[in-house]
Design a protein around this motif. Structure first.
Motif, mmCIF file in Angstrom:
data_model
loop_
_atom_site.group_PDB
_atom_site.id
_atom_site.type_symbol
_atom_site.label_atom_id
_atom_site.label_comp_id
_atom_site.label_asym_id
_atom_site.label_seq_id
_atom_site.Cartn_x
_atom_site.Cartn_y
_atom_site.Cartn_z
ATOM 1 N N VAL A 10 47.283 18.934 47.263
ATOM 2 C CA VAL A 10 47.308 17.762 48.482
ATOM 3 C C VAL A 10 46.037 17.975 49.109
ATOM 4 O O VAL A 10 45.268 16.839 49.147
ATOM 5 N N VAL A 11 45.823 18.963 49.458
ATOM 6 C CA VAL A 11 44.621 19.569 50.457
ATOM 7 C C VAL A 11 43.316 19.051 49.797
ATOM 8 O O VAL A 11 42.293 18.573 50.126
ATOM 9 N N SER A 12 43.222 19.654 48.532
ATOM 10 C CA SER A 12 42.227 19.290 47.521
ATOM 11 C C SER A 12 41.831 17.830 47.328
ATOM 12 O O SER A 12 40.753 17.225 47.222
ATOM 13 N N ASP A 13 43.049 17.334 47.022
ATOM 14 C CA ASP A 13 43.157 15.605 46.841
ATOM 15 C C ASP A 13 42.165 14.964 48.019
ATOM 16 O O ASP A 13 41.558 14.188 47.962
ATOM 17 N N MET A 14 42.640 15.270 49.357
ATOM 18 C CA MET A 14 42.268 14.762 50.544
ATOM 19 C C MET A 14 40.784 14.968 50.792
ATOM 20 O O MET A 14 40.010 14.236 51.125
ATOM 21 N N ARG A 15 40.328 16.232 50.287
ATOM 22 C CA ARG A 15 38.916 16.558 50.604
ATOM 23 C C ARG A 15 38.000 15.746 49.514
ATOM 24 O O ARG A 15 37.053 15.452 49.955
ATOM 25 N N SER A 16 38.531 15.631 48.257
ATOM 26 C CA SER A 16 37.907 14.734 47.357
ATOM 27 C C SER A 16 37.744 13.477 48.107
ATOM 28 O O SER A 16 36.884 12.756 47.851
ATOM 29 N N LEU A 17 38.916 12.965 48.387
ATOM 30 C CA LEU A 17 38.955 11.583 49.052
ATOM 31 C C LEU A 17 37.960 11.422 50.259
ATOM 32 O O LEU A 17 37.275 10.350 50.296
ATOM 33 N N ALA A 18 37.881 12.530 51.226
ATOM 34 C CA ALA A 18 36.999 12.458 52.085
ATOM 35 C C ALA A 18 35.627 12.344 51.741
ATOM 36 O O ALA A 18 34.756 11.668 52.362
ATOM 37 N N ASP A 19 35.223 12.999 50.701
ATOM 38 C CA ASP A 19 33.738 13.286 50.159
ATOM 39 C C ASP A 19 33.586 11.469 49.542
ATOM 40 O O ASP A 19 32.320 11.299 49.704
ATOM 41 N N SER A 20 34.562 10.976 48.955
ATOM 42 C CA SER A 20 34.167 9.787 48.277
ATOM 43 C C SER A 20 33.941 8.599 49.641
ATOM 44 O O SER A 20 33.063 7.850 49.368
ATOM 45 N N ILE A 21 34.764 8.730 50.673
ATOM 46 C CA ILE A 21 34.569 8.045 51.591
ATOM 47 C C ILE A 21 33.150 8.175 52.457
ATOM 48 O O ILE A 21 32.635 7.260 52.702
ATOM 49 N N GLN A 22 32.716 9.398 52.526
ATOM 50 C CA GLN A 22 31.539 9.686 53.278
ATOM 51 C C GLN A 22 30.490 9.167 52.192
ATOM 52 O O GLN A 22 29.512 8.652 52.752
ATOM 53 N N ALA A 23 30.735 9.371 50.923
ATOM 54 C CA ALA A 23 29.530 8.666 50.246
ATOM 55 C C ALA A 23 29.278 7.396 50.277
ATOM 56 O O ALA A 23 28.509 6.585 50.362
ATOM 57 N N VAL A 24 30.694 6.538 50.360
ATOM 58 C CA VAL A 24 30.546 5.070 50.501
ATOM 59 C C VAL A 24 29.954 4.819 51.942
ATOM 60 O O VAL A 24 29.152 3.906 51.720
ATOM 61 N N ALA A 25 30.301 5.440 52.934
ATOM 62 C CA ALA A 25 29.570 5.204 54.153
ATOM 63 C C ALA A 25 28.235 5.579 54.339
ATOM 64 O O ALA A 25 27.365 4.636 54.754
ATOM 65 N N GLU A 26 27.839 6.354 53.556
ATOM 66 C CA GLU A 26 26.284 6.529 53.558
ATOM 67 C C GLU A 26 25.697 5.286 52.551
ATOM 68 O O GLU A 26 24.575 5.024 52.943
ATOM 69 N N VAL A 27 25.997 4.989 51.675
ATOM 70 C CA VAL A 27 25.505 3.820 50.724
ATOM 71 C C VAL A 27 25.428 2.653 51.899
ATOM 72 O O VAL A 27 24.463 2.005 52.004
ATOM 73 N N MET A 28 26.388 2.385 52.703
ATOM 74 C CA MET A 28 26.659 1.299 53.506
ATOM 75 C C MET A 28 25.647 1.362 54.651
ATOM 76 O O MET A 28 25.127 0.426 55.051
ATOM 77 N N ALA A 29 25.165 2.480 54.922
ATOM 78 C CA ALA A 29 24.232 2.845 56.156
ATOM 79 C C ALA A 29 23.046 2.558 55.514
ATOM 80 O O ALA A 29 22.003 2.772 56.376
ATOM 81 N N GLY A 30 22.740 2.569 54.119
ATOM 82 C CA GLY A 30 21.409 2.283 53.589
ATOM 83 C C GLY A 30 20.821 3.742 53.385
ATOM 84 O O GLY A 30 19.504 3.699 52.930
ATOM 85 N N ASN A 31 21.692 4.971 53.144
ATOM 86 C CA ASN A 31 20.820 6.071 52.657
ATOM 87 C C ASN A 31 20.780 6.089 51.322
ATOM 88 O O ASN A 31 19.768 6.992 50.902
ATOM 89 N N GLU A 32 21.309 5.321 50.548
ATOM 90 C CA GLU A 32 21.028 5.264 49.173
ATOM 91 C C GLU A 32 21.056 3.964 48.771
ATOM 92 O O GLU A 32 21.679 3.024 49.182
ATOM 93 N N PRO A 33 19.938 3.738 47.762
ATOM 94 C CA PRO A 33 19.784 2.280 47.039
ATOM 95 C C PRO A 33 21.011 1.937 46.497
ATOM 96 O O PRO A 33 21.885 2.514 45.996
ATOM 97 N N VAL A 34 21.370 0.672 46.872
ATOM 98 C CA VAL A 34 22.565 0.017 46.257
ATOM 99 C C VAL A 34 22.172 -1.005 45.336
ATOM 100 O O VAL A 34 21.095 -1.658 45.574
ATOM 101 N N GLU A 35 22.801 -0.832 43.926
ATOM 102 C CA GLU A 35 22.406 -2.054 43.149
ATOM 103 C C GLU A 35 23.269 -2.982 43.421
ATOM 104 O O GLU A 35 24.666 -3.363 43.515
ATOM 105 N N THR A 36 22.510 -4.451 43.433
ATOM 106 C CA THR A 36 23.140 -5.719 44.013
ATOM 107 C C THR A 36 22.815 -6.574 42.772
ATOM 108 O O THR A 36 21.930 -6.616 42.117
ATOM 109 N N LYS A 37 23.794 -7.335 42.500
ATOM 110 C CA LYS A 37 23.726 -8.380 41.325
ATOM 111 C C LYS A 37 22.890 -9.415 41.836
ATOM 112 O O LYS A 37 23.168 -10.246 43.193
ATOM 113 N N GLU A 38 21.961 -9.894 41.329
ATOM 114 C CA GLU A 38 21.184 -11.098 41.781
ATOM 115 C C GLU A 38 21.887 -12.272 41.523
ATOM 116 O O GLU A 38 22.645 -12.560 40.668
#
Length: 107
Positions: A10-38
């Motif tokens: 469970v702890v391992s899964d929670m860490r993985s989930l936290a990493d995923s949430i952090q990646a999404v937050a960074e993308v939303m903050a503009g730290n990574e380019p986001v592919e948008t559909k034209e």
């Protein structure tokens, strides 16, 4: 399985989930380019509008030419566009009238 092993999973899964949430937050903050559909629809740019020529502008130009001794020619231009006086001429003809008036006296 032991309870400890389940808790560690469970702890391992929670860490993985936290990493995923952090990646999404960074993308939303503009730290990574986001592919948008034209968008599939095209936006039409407005055409530049032609400047509307007013009755006063035409009247001023006709008066100028008339005062320069071209009264007969001015009257002929007004008749050409369907009026016996300027106020009877449709405003759609003003641009063409100004073109005709410009050449008066230059011939």
């Amino acid at each position: 399985m032991s309870k400890i092993k389940l808790i560690l999973d469970v702890v391992s899964d929670m860490r993985s989930l936290a990493d995923s949430i952090q990646a999404v937050a960074e993308v939303m903050a503009g730290n990574e380019p986001v592919e948008t559909k034209e968008p599939t629809t095209t936006v039409k740019e407005p055409k530049p509008k032609k400047k509307e020529i007013t009755l006063e502008e035409v009247r001023a130009k006709l008066a100028e030419k008339s005062q320069a001794g071209l009264t007969a020619e001015v009257r002929e231009i007004i008749k050409k566009y369907g009026g016996s006086k300027l106020s009877e001429v449709d405003s759609k003809h003003y641009a063409n009238m100004l073109k005709d008036v410009e050449v008066l006296g230059n011939e």
